[in-house]
Design an enzyme around this catalytic site. Structure first.
Site, mmCIF file in Angstrom:
data_model
loop_
_atom_site.group_PDB
_atom_site.id
_atom_site.type_symbol
_atom_site.label_atom_id
_atom_site.label_comp_id
_atom_site.label_asym_id
_atom_site.label_seq_id
_atom_site.Cartn_x
_atom_site.Cartn_y
_atom_site.Cartn_z
ATOM 1 C CG ASN A 48 -0.474 -0.113 2.549
ATOM 2 O OD1 ASN A 48 0.732 -1.013 2.639
ATOM 3 N ND2 ASN A 48 -0.988 0.426 3.401
ATOM 4 C CD GLU A 50 -1.695 4.802 4.591
ATOM 5 O OE1 GLU A 50 -1.064 5.748 5.402
ATOM 6 O OE2 GLU A 50 -2.063 3.535 4.967
ATOM 7 C CB CYS A 59 -5.251 -1.480 -1.739
ATOM 8 S SG CYS A 59 -6.714 -0.625 -0.685
ATOM 9 C CD GLU A 61 -5.413 -5.884 -1.323
ATOM 10 O OE1 GLU A 61 -4.801 -4.914 -1.251
ATOM 11 O OE2 GLU A 61 -6.217 -6.410 -0.552
ATOM 12 C CB CYS A 92 -10.967 -2.197 0.130
ATOM 13 S SG CYS A 92 -10.309 -1.548 -1.438
ATOM 14 C CB CYS A 95 -8.811 -4.210 -3.801
ATOM 15 S SG CYS A 95 -7.600 -2.813 -3.494
#
Ligand code: THU
Length: 135
Positions: A48, A50, A59, A61, A92, A95
């Site tokens: 991830n 940010e 994310c 993934e 999430c 994703c």
């Protein structure tokens, strides 16, 4: 019992744990790693990333998936997600949407730093997907 052969699973979990260490998560402090395997056996990882705007966070993934797609890979067999939590960390919503579109009904393996915590197929995570067949 996993749908993924044990030696492949161990390698993918190790790759996702390594990728997690590259996470840039100064806001949530929640480090995530992902390892996506192509059907020809290549492993593409992500973590991830940010951002101060929060909403631009990517994310692990999606980073792995977009890396793989941008390198020309189009066929995937399994995705492993690793976080340092007792409970499973599932992908999430956004994703899930992208994993469904580009990977189909693959197994998603969730793990922490010690063990596998869950394994579900994409169809279980996204039971009534919106996709190109509906357009
Ligand atoms: N995150 C992921 O990278 N993957 C998941 O499956 C769940 C959440 C990240 C996004 C954000 O950087 C942090 O975890 C907290 O939500």
């Amino acid at each position: 019992m996993s749908a993924v052969p044990p030696d492949r699973l161990a390698a993918l979990v190790a790759a996702a744990r390594d990728a997690r260490l590259c996470a840039i998560a100064p806001y949530s402090h929640f480090l995530v790693g992902a390892a996506l395997e192509t059907t020809d056996g290549l492993v593409v990882t992500g973590c991830n990333v940010e951002n101060a705007s929060y909403g631009l966070t990517m994310c692990a993934e999606r980073v792995a998936l977009l890396k793989a797609l941008s390198e020309g890979h189009r066929s995937f067999s399994v995705c492993v997600v690793v976080a340092d939590t007792g409970k499973p960390t599932p992908p999430c919503g956004p994703c899930r949407q992208l994993l469904w579109e580009y990977c189909g009904d693959i197994p998603i393996v969730m793990a922490n730093l010690k063990e596998i915590t869950a394994e579900l197929r994409m169809k279980e995570l996204l039971p009534l997907p919106f996709d190109g067949r509906l357009l």
